[in-house]
Write an enzyme that holds these catalytic residues in place. Structure first.
Site, PDB file in Angstrom:
ATOM      1  N   ARG A   1       0.260  -6.056 -14.003  1.00 34.73           N
ATOM      2  CA  ARG A   1      -0.364  -6.664 -12.825  1.00 34.73           C
ATOM      3  C   ARG A   1      -1.871  -6.746 -13.085  1.00 34.73           C
ATOM      4  O   ARG A   1      -2.544  -5.723 -13.105  1.00 34.73           O
ATOM      5  CB  ARG A   1      -0.048  -5.807 -11.590  1.00 34.73           C
ATOM      6  CG  ARG A   1      -1.035  -5.962 -10.460  1.00 34.73           C
ATOM      7  CD  ARG A   1      -0.545  -5.390  -9.165  1.00 34.73           C
ATOM      8  NE  ARG A   1      -0.441  -3.943  -9.078  1.00 34.73           N
ATOM      9  CZ  ARG A   1      -1.474  -3.103  -8.956  1.00 34.73           C
ATOM     10  NH1 ARG A   1      -2.706  -3.542  -8.974  1.00 34.73           N
ATOM     11  NH2 ARG A   1      -1.264  -1.806  -8.844  1.00 34.73           N
TER      12      ARG A   1
ATOM     13  N   HIS B   1      -3.214  -4.472  -6.196  1.00 32.03           N
ATOM     14  CA  HIS B   1      -1.855  -4.316  -5.652  1.00 32.03           C
ATOM     15  C   HIS B   1      -1.660  -5.336  -4.524  1.00 32.03           C
ATOM     16  O   HIS B   1      -0.726  -6.129  -4.538  1.00 32.03           O
ATOM     17  CB  HIS B   1      -1.657  -2.886  -5.136  1.00 32.03           C
ATOM     18  CG  HIS B   1      -0.443  -2.736  -4.297  1.00 32.03           C
ATOM     19  ND1 HIS B   1       0.823  -2.757  -4.830  1.00 32.03           N
ATOM     20  CD2 HIS B   1      -0.291  -2.607  -2.952  1.00 32.03           C
ATOM     21  CE1 HIS B   1       1.703  -2.628  -3.844  1.00 32.03           C
ATOM     22  NE2 HIS B   1       1.055  -2.547  -2.703  1.00 32.03           N
TER      23      HIS B   1
ATOM     24  N   TYR C   1      -8.643   3.225  -9.402  1.00 35.29           N
ATOM     25  CA  TYR C   1      -7.583   3.988 -10.081  1.00 35.29           C
ATOM     26  C   TYR C   1      -7.224   3.446 -11.466  1.00 35.29           C
ATOM     27  O   TYR C   1      -6.355   3.978 -12.135  1.00 35.29           O
ATOM     28  CB  TYR C   1      -6.317   4.054  -9.201  1.00 35.29           C
ATOM     29  CG  TYR C   1      -5.767   2.693  -8.784  1.00 35.29           C
ATOM     30  CD1 TYR C   1      -5.005   1.923  -9.653  1.00 35.29           C
ATOM     31  CD2 TYR C   1      -6.031   2.175  -7.508  1.00 35.29           C
ATOM     32  CE1 TYR C   1      -4.509   0.694  -9.269  1.00 35.29           C
ATOM     33  CE2 TYR C   1      -5.533   0.938  -7.125  1.00 35.29           C
ATOM     34  CZ  TYR C   1      -4.769   0.202  -8.006  1.00 35.29           C
ATOM     35  OH  TYR C   1      -4.289  -1.022  -7.624  1.00 35.29           O
TER      36      TYR C   1
HETATM   37  C1  TPP Z   1       9.400   2.613   2.108  1.00 39.05           C
HETATM   38  C2  TPP Z   1       7.982   2.316   1.770  1.00 39.05           C
HETATM   39  N1  TPP Z   1       7.179   3.313   1.340  1.00 39.05           N
HETATM   40  C3  TPP Z   1       5.885   3.039   1.037  1.00 39.05           C
HETATM   41  C4  TPP Z   1       5.383   1.786   1.162  1.00 39.05           C
HETATM   42  C5  TPP Z   1       3.939   1.490   0.777  1.00 39.05           C
HETATM   43  N2  TPP Z   1       3.966   0.722  -0.476  1.00 39.05           N
HETATM   44  C6  TPP Z   1       3.856  -0.604  -0.482  1.00 39.05           C
HETATM   45  S1  TPP Z   1       3.986  -1.225  -2.015  1.00 39.05           S
HETATM   46  C7  TPP Z   1       4.129   0.290  -2.703  1.00 39.05           C
HETATM   47  C8  TPP Z   1       4.267   0.455  -4.188  1.00 39.05           C
HETATM   48  C9  TPP Z   1       5.339  -0.387  -4.769  1.00 39.05           C
HETATM   49  O1  TPP Z   1       5.286  -0.319  -6.158  1.00 39.05           O
HETATM   50  P1  TPP Z   1       6.316  -1.053  -7.068  1.00 39.05           P
HETATM   51  O2  TPP Z   1       7.697  -0.836  -6.567  1.00 39.05           O
HETATM   52  O3  TPP Z   1       6.043  -0.671  -8.473  1.00 39.05           O
HETATM   53  O4  TPP Z   1       6.008  -2.608  -6.838  1.00 39.05           O
HETATM   54  P2  TPP Z   1       4.664  -3.411  -7.114  1.00 39.05           P
HETATM   55  O5  TPP Z   1       3.836  -3.264  -5.877  1.00 39.05           O
HETATM   56  O6  TPP Z   1       4.006  -2.841  -8.313  1.00 39.05           O
HETATM   57  O7  TPP Z   1       5.085  -4.824  -7.305  1.00 39.05           O
HETATM   58  C10 TPP Z   1       4.106   1.272  -1.722  1.00 39.05           C
HETATM   59  C11 TPP Z   1       4.228   2.717  -1.995  1.00 39.05           C
HETATM   60  C12 TPP Z   1       6.250   0.774   1.623  1.00 39.05           C
HETATM   61  N3  TPP Z   1       5.859  -0.491   1.753  1.00 39.05           N
HETATM   62  N4  TPP Z   1       7.547   1.067   1.896  1.00 39.05           N
END
Ligand code: TPP
Length: 357
Positions: A258, A262, A271
């Site tokens: 990425r 985020h 970070y």
């Molecule tokens: C159940 C839940 N816990 C926490 C969050 C907050 N949150 C949003 S995105 C994220 C990280 C997701 O990471 P990843 O699965 O690697 O996907 P990426 O964002 O890198 O595409 C978090 C912890 C959420 N949206 N839903």
């Protein structure tokens, strides 16, 4: 011999066809003819520019927030392109590429991020589920839908996207387990973009690869170079065909990066050090495809200029069209949670309205 037997996810030997220098691995070929490859490159240019525009629109206060896909174009375009009419995509929240490849208009896509729920409504015949913000929950929906299709005898495949972070969620493991037991026609596509907000891949799991998690659930897993459009498509196509012919699910781990934040709500410099980004720059999915096309005489600076101009015009129009759609009333946030609004919901709605007047 199946591709999935050739690549052992435990060994971490990643499947790749198109190398970062734009040449093919020995014995490998493009899955398409030159014209089709060029057409897909054109789509990827459009998607990258539409992604950049989305970021700008948020900075101008015209989008609420946005989760950019910069760097993940090959994962999304390659896998969604392997589907057939009637198949379904279950996105997380970072899937503009896959969404547009499925035929959703950019106007519709932008509407969602402008805060208009009409953007969650796919036109009839386009099988894309709404954005799923709760991490990993869409994996269960995709397995349920695939199971339903299987019970009904429909030859439908579901493709579900999620990130490396989602593989730590119970939902993911429940979905994988169920899919393995009931051999559902599901393709699990993990975009391992190395971060879950600020959590790096190294802290996400002690497993050597994310693809190997499929082994525990009794089905194929493969690690693919997620910045290689040819490899992503080839692996996805095989997984889709296997699913359609009753062979059950597959987990594909697309190894990617990425480049952006985020979402527009975070600052990655807090970070992630520049030195961590640097090695990924030459691995950019667009760069290698451009080099490949250049070698074939299909890409020149003028070609890029032409594609960019054409794309920007289409994007301008999509923004105009999306902004012309009237915004829904604030009541709609509360209206459709239950058939009848509960007292706490009513209270929250009144409170919100009072802050807006
Ligand atoms: C159940 C839940 N816990 C926490 C969050 C907050 N949150 C949003 S995105 C994220 C990280 C997701 O990471 P990843 O699965 O690697 O996907 P990426 O964002 O890198 O595409 C978090 C912890 C959420 N949206 N839903």
């Amino acid at each position: 011999m199946s591709l999935f037997e050739d690549y052992d996810p435990l060994k971490g030997n990643m499947f790749q066809i198109l190398k970062p220098d734009g040449t093919l691995r020995p014995g490998e070929k493009s899955p398409w003819n030159d014209q089709e490859t060029f057409d897909l490159y054109q789509k990827m240019v459009f998607i990258r520019l539409a992604d950049q525009r989305a970021l700008m629109l948020q900075r101008q206060g015209r989008f609420g927030t946005y989760a950019p896909i910069w760097g993940q174009e090959a994962c999304q375009v390659g896998s969604a392109y392997a589907l057939q009419k009637g198949d379904w995509v279950f996105p997380a929240f970072r899937e503009m590429g896959a969404t547009l490849i499925m035929g959703i208009s950019l106007k519709n896509f932008y509407l969602y991020w402008m805060g208009n729920e009409m953007g969650s409504r796919a036109p009839e015949g386009i099988n894309v589920m709404p954005v799923s913000v709760p991490v990993g929950t869409q994996t269960l929906h995709a397995v349920g839908a695939a199971w339903a299709a299987k019970l009904k005898g429909d030859k439908v495949v579901t493709l579900v996207f999620f990130g490396d972070g989602a593989t730590s969620k119970g939902d993911f493991h429940e979905a994988m387990n169920f899919a393995g037991v009931f051999k559902t026609p599901t393709v699990f596509f993990c975009q391992n973009n190395q971060f879950a907000i600020s959590v790096p891949r190294s802290l996400q799991t002690a497993s050597k690869t994310l693809a190997q998690k499929a082994i525990a659930y009794g089905f194929d897993g493969i690690q693919v170079d997620g910045n290689d459009l040819f490899a992503v498509y080839t692996a996805a196509k095989e997984a889709v065909e296997k699913a359609r012919s009753g062979g059950g699910p597959t987990l594909i781990e697309g190894v990617t990066f990425r480049f952006g934040p985020h979402t527009t709500a975070d600052d990655p410099t807090k970070y992630r050090r520049e030195e961590e980004i640097e090695p990924w720059k030459p691995l950019d999915p667009m760069v290698r495809l451009r080099l490949y096309l250049k070698e074939k005489g299909l890409w020149r600076e003028e070609v890029e200029g032409r594609l960019t101009e054409k794309s920007q015009q289409e994007i301008d129009q999509a923004v105009k069209d999306a902004e012309a759609v009237p915004m829904p009333e604030v009541e709609e946030i509360f209206k459709y949670v239950f058939a009848e609004m509960t007292p706490p919901l009513k209270e929250q709605m009144e409170y919100l309205k009072s802050t807006l007047t």
